[in-house]
Motif scaffolding. Structure first.
Motif, PDB file in Angstrom:
ATOM      1  N   ILE A  95       0.842  -1.192   0.000  1.00 16.02           N
ATOM      2  CA  ILE A  95       0.000   0.000   0.000  1.00 16.02           C
ATOM      3  C   ILE A  95       0.880   1.246   0.000  1.00 16.02           C
ATOM      4  O   ILE A  95       1.829   1.336   0.770  1.00 16.02           O
ATOM      5  N   GLY A  96       0.545   2.196  -0.868  1.00 15.26           N
ATOM      6  CA  GLY A  96       1.220   3.494  -0.834  1.00 15.26           C
ATOM      7  C   GLY A  96       2.330   3.664  -1.842  1.00 15.26           C
ATOM      8  O   GLY A  96       3.012   4.689  -1.832  1.00 15.26           O
ATOM      9  N   LEU A  97       2.528   2.711  -2.741  1.00 19.04           N
ATOM     10  CA  LEU A  97       3.611   2.811  -3.720  1.00 19.04           C
ATOM     11  C   LEU A  97       3.412   4.020  -4.624  1.00 19.04           C
ATOM     12  O   LEU A  97       4.377   4.682  -5.001  1.00 19.04           O
ATOM     13  N   GLN A  98       2.168   4.325  -4.943  1.00 21.18           N
ATOM     14  CA  GLN A  98       1.893   5.437  -5.857  1.00 21.18           C
ATOM     15  C   GLN A  98       2.469   6.744  -5.328  1.00 21.18           C
ATOM     16  O   GLN A  98       3.030   7.540  -6.062  1.00 21.18           O
ATOM     17  N   GLY A  99       2.367   6.964  -4.019  1.00 19.90           N
ATOM     18  CA  GLY A  99       2.900   8.186  -3.423  1.00 19.90           C
ATOM     19  C   GLY A  99       4.411   8.295  -3.552  1.00 19.90           C
ATOM     20  O   GLY A  99       4.965   9.396  -3.608  1.00 19.90           O
ATOM     21  N   SER A 100       5.094   7.166  -3.629  1.00 19.61           N
ATOM     22  CA  SER A 100       6.551   7.176  -3.771  1.00 19.61           C
ATOM     23  C   SER A 100       6.958   7.673  -5.143  1.00 19.61           C
ATOM     24  O   SER A 100       8.002   8.298  -5.316  1.00 19.61           O
ATOM     25  N   LEU A 101       6.129   7.388  -6.142  1.00 19.48           N
ATOM     26  CA  LEU A 101       6.473   7.713  -7.518  1.00 19.48           C
ATOM     27  C   LEU A 101       5.848   9.027  -7.989  1.00 19.48           C
ATOM     28  O   LEU A 101       6.416   9.708  -8.834  1.00 19.48           O
ATOM     29  N   MET A 102       4.684   9.378  -7.430  1.00 22.98           N
ATOM     30  CA  MET A 102       3.945  10.551  -7.897  1.00 22.98           C
ATOM     31  C   MET A 102       4.081  11.750  -6.954  1.00 22.98           C
ATOM     32  O   MET A 102       3.623  12.841  -7.279  1.00 22.98           O
ATOM     33  N   GLY A 103       4.679  11.553  -5.796  1.00 21.92           N
ATOM     34  CA  GLY A 103       4.849  12.651  -4.856  1.00 21.92           C
ATOM     35  C   GLY A 103       3.755  12.719  -3.811  1.00 21.92           C
ATOM     36  O   GLY A 103       4.028  12.842  -2.626  1.00 21.92           O
ATOM     37  N   GLU A 104       2.509  12.620  -4.232  1.00 24.03           N
ATOM     38  CA  GLU A 104       1.402  12.616  -3.281  1.00 24.03           C
ATOM     39  C   GLU A 104       0.407  11.548  -3.695  1.00 24.03           C
ATOM     40  O   GLU A 104       0.364  11.113  -4.843  1.00 24.03           O
ATOM     41  N   MET A 105      -0.384  11.116  -2.723  1.00 23.01           N
ATOM     42  CA  MET A 105      -1.327  10.042  -2.986  1.00 23.01           C
ATOM     43  C   MET A 105      -2.434  10.517  -3.917  1.00 23.01           C
ATOM     44  O   MET A 105      -2.964  11.615  -3.763  1.00 23.01           O
ATOM     45  N   TYR A 137      12.490  -5.500  -9.419  1.00 20.97           N
ATOM     46  CA  TYR A 137      11.610  -6.174 -10.375  1.00 20.97           C
ATOM     47  C   TYR A 137      10.282  -6.542  -9.709  1.00 20.97           C
ATOM     48  O   TYR A 137       9.212  -6.420 -10.321  1.00 20.97           O
ATOM     49  N   ASP A 138      10.345  -6.978  -8.453  1.00 24.99           N
ATOM     50  CA  ASP A 138       9.125  -7.340  -7.728  1.00 24.99           C
ATOM     51  C   ASP A 138       8.164  -6.161  -7.647  1.00 24.99           C
ATOM     52  O   ASP A 138       6.953  -6.308  -7.844  1.00 24.99           O
ATOM     53  N   ILE A 139       8.698  -4.973  -7.344  1.00 19.78           N
ATOM     54  CA  ILE A 139       7.838  -3.801  -7.233  1.00 19.78           C
ATOM     55  C   ILE A 139       7.248  -3.449  -8.594  1.00 19.78           C
ATOM     56  O   ILE A 139       6.067  -3.082  -8.712  1.00 19.78           O
ATOM     57  N   THR A 140       8.030  -3.590  -9.655  1.00 26.15           N
ATOM     58  CA  THR A 140       7.514  -3.369 -11.001  1.00 26.15           C
ATOM     59  C   THR A 140       6.412  -4.377 -11.321  1.00 26.15           C
ATOM     60  O   THR A 140       5.384  -4.036 -11.915  1.00 26.15           O
ATOM     61  N   TRP A 141       6.619  -5.621 -10.912  1.00 22.03           N
ATOM     62  CA  TRP A 141       5.616  -6.677 -11.134  1.00 22.03           C
ATOM     63  C   TRP A 141       4.327  -6.340 -10.399  1.00 22.03           C
ATOM     64  O   TRP A 141       3.228  -6.503 -10.938  1.00 22.03           O
ATOM     65  N   ILE A 142       4.443  -5.865  -9.156  1.00 23.40           N
ATOM     66  CA  ILE A 142       3.262  -5.505  -8.364  1.00 23.40           C
ATOM     67  C   ILE A 142       2.473  -4.395  -9.060  1.00 23.40           C
ATOM     68  O   ILE A 142       1.244  -4.451  -9.166  1.00 23.40           O
ATOM     69  N   ALA A 143       3.191  -3.370  -9.547  1.00 20.78           N
ATOM     70  CA  ALA A 143       2.524  -2.266 -10.248  1.00 20.78           C
ATOM     71  C   ALA A 143       1.864  -2.752 -11.536  1.00 20.78           C
ATOM     72  O   ALA A 143       0.746  -2.336 -11.874  1.00 20.78           O
ATOM     73  N   GLU A 147      -2.230  -2.816 -12.643  1.00 19.92           N
ATOM     74  CA  GLU A 147      -2.764  -2.309 -13.910  1.00 19.92           C
ATOM     75  C   GLU A 147      -3.619  -3.374 -14.590  1.00 19.92           C
ATOM     76  O   GLU A 147      -4.687  -3.081 -15.127  1.00 19.92           O
ATOM     77  N   ARG A 148      -3.168  -4.607 -14.551  1.00 20.91           N
ATOM     78  CA  ARG A 148      -3.918  -5.692 -15.177  1.00 20.91           C
ATOM     79  C   ARG A 148      -5.269  -5.899 -14.487  1.00 20.91           C
ATOM     80  O   ARG A 148      -6.296  -6.121 -15.151  1.00 20.91           O
ATOM     81  N   MET A 149      -5.273  -5.792 -13.166  1.00 21.01           N
ATOM     82  CA  MET A 149      -6.521  -5.948 -12.421  1.00 21.01           C
ATOM     83  C   MET A 149      -7.486  -4.812 -12.740  1.00 21.01           C
ATOM     84  O   MET A 149      -8.698  -5.023 -12.878  1.00 21.01           O
ATOM     85  N   LEU A 150      -6.960  -3.590 -12.864  1.00 24.77           N
ATOM     86  CA  LEU A 150      -7.813  -2.457 -13.192  1.00 24.77           C
ATOM     87  C   LEU A 150      -8.375  -2.582 -14.602  1.00 24.77           C
ATOM     88  O   LEU A 150      -9.512  -2.170 -14.868  1.00 24.77           O
ATOM     89  N   ARG A 249       3.616 -14.764  -6.380  1.00 26.23           N
ATOM     90  CA  ARG A 249       3.787 -13.324  -6.417  1.00 26.23           C
ATOM     91  C   ARG A 249       4.784 -12.850  -5.360  1.00 26.23           C
ATOM     92  O   ARG A 249       5.033 -13.553  -4.383  1.00 26.23           O
ATOM     93  N   PRO A 250       5.314 -11.660  -5.550  1.00 26.70           N
ATOM     94  CA  PRO A 250       6.283 -11.142  -4.578  1.00 26.70           C
ATOM     95  C   PRO A 250       5.617 -10.758  -3.263  1.00 26.70           C
ATOM     96  O   PRO A 250       4.431 -10.453  -3.201  1.00 26.70           O
ATOM     97  N   LEU A 251       6.420 -10.753  -2.223  1.00 24.23           N
ATOM     98  CA  LEU A 251       5.997 -10.272  -0.903  1.00 24.23           C
ATOM     99  C   LEU A 251       7.134  -9.398  -0.369  1.00 24.23           C
ATOM    100  O   LEU A 251       8.215  -9.886  -0.063  1.00 24.23           O
ATOM    101  N   ILE A 252       6.892  -8.094  -0.307  1.00 26.12           N
ATOM    102  CA  ILE A 252       7.923  -7.175   0.185  1.00 26.12           C
ATOM    103  C   ILE A 252       7.776  -7.051   1.704  1.00 26.12           C
ATOM    104  O   ILE A 252       6.672  -6.851   2.192  1.00 26.12           O
TER     105      ILE A 252
END
Length: 252
Positions: A95-105, A137-143, A147-150, A249-252
């Motif tokens: 949870i929260g990966l988007q904020g790491s890449l986009m600056g804000e949630m 790579y795991d984080i890229t896979w999660i993202a 996208e595939r689920m959406l 699947r990955p588990l961070i």
């Protein structure tokens, strides 16, 4: 919506080496150096009450979270308060990966049930990407999986009937939960019919009538605690959905 702000626990209930999720067959194994890094990456655990807001759209958070136990949902609000639920989070999800890449949630996250979250500091993501390509790579896979689920959700809202939409959504959540929770018996999903309506873009009245049809077909039961899946394969057939793949699947 709760204004409650969860606080980190002062100590860990679980070490990464003894994580209760890691032995489950749904998750890939870590290499020893990856596990060592994640053990230092994890700064503690966060206990969250049902209804608490974990992340708020438009805010900046210093942390990322992995769901250790419990359920949550991601959503966006229109200015008049109408809510669109985007997806659901359950054990093993980041949870929260988007904020790491986009600056804000760009969305908010609310707890559907009491939760325990592993807490990570965003600042260390740079070290992860620089020194641990397998985890990167795991984080890229999660993202990519998100996208595939959406994409599948968009197909559902655009082309499936209301009955097929509801069947797909419940089958989808059930499939994900069965992998991450190692469910053997009947699965109870802690959602209300309002959650279903806000996910599918239907009125509550239409959703209630649709759920009644699923109950009449003996595919689900609706209890005080939420939705109990009676016939998982029947839901998939009704939705014309092949289900999730068997990949680990990955588990961070």
């Amino acid at each position: 919506m709760s204004s409650q702000h969860p606080q980190p626990t002062p100590s860990r209930q679980y070490s990464c080496e003894k994580c209760p999720l890691r032995p489950l067959p749904a998750f890939r194994e870590f290499e020893s150096q990856e596990l060592s890094f994640v053990s230092t990456f994890k700064k503690g655990e966060l206990a969250v009450d049902k209804g608490a807001t974990v992340l708020v759209e438009g805010s900046h958070s210093a942390h990322l979270f992995t769901v250790l136990s419990g359920w949550a949902f991601r959503y966006k609000l229109l200015p008049d308060g109408r809510r669109q639920i985007l997806n659901y989070s359950m054990p093993g999800d980041l949870i929260g990966l988007q904020g790491s890449l986009m600056g804000e949630m760009q969305h908010s996250v609310e707890a559907l049930s009491p939760m325990l979250l592993c807490l990570f500091e965003r600042d260390q993501l740079h070290e992860l990407y620089r020194n641990y390509p397998g985890l990167a790579y795991d984080i890229t896979w999660i993202a990519s999986r998100e996208e595939r689920m959406l994409d599948e959700n968009l197909l559902s809202i655009g082309r499936r009937t209301a009955l097929e939409r509801a069947a797909y959504l419940i089958a989808f959540i059930s499939s994900r939960a069965r992998a991450g929770l190692d469910v053997k018996a009947a699965l109870q999903i802690p959602i209300t019919q309002q959650h279903i309506a806000d996910t599918l873009g239907l009125s509550l009245v239409h959703t209630n009538k649709t759920i009644r049809k699923l109950i009449d077909r003996k595919l689900v039961l609706w209890r005080d605690g939420g939705c109990e899946v009676v016939d998982h394969e029947g839901l998939k057939r009704l939705a014309r959905w092949e289900g999730l793949g068997k990949e680990r699947r990955p588990l961070i």
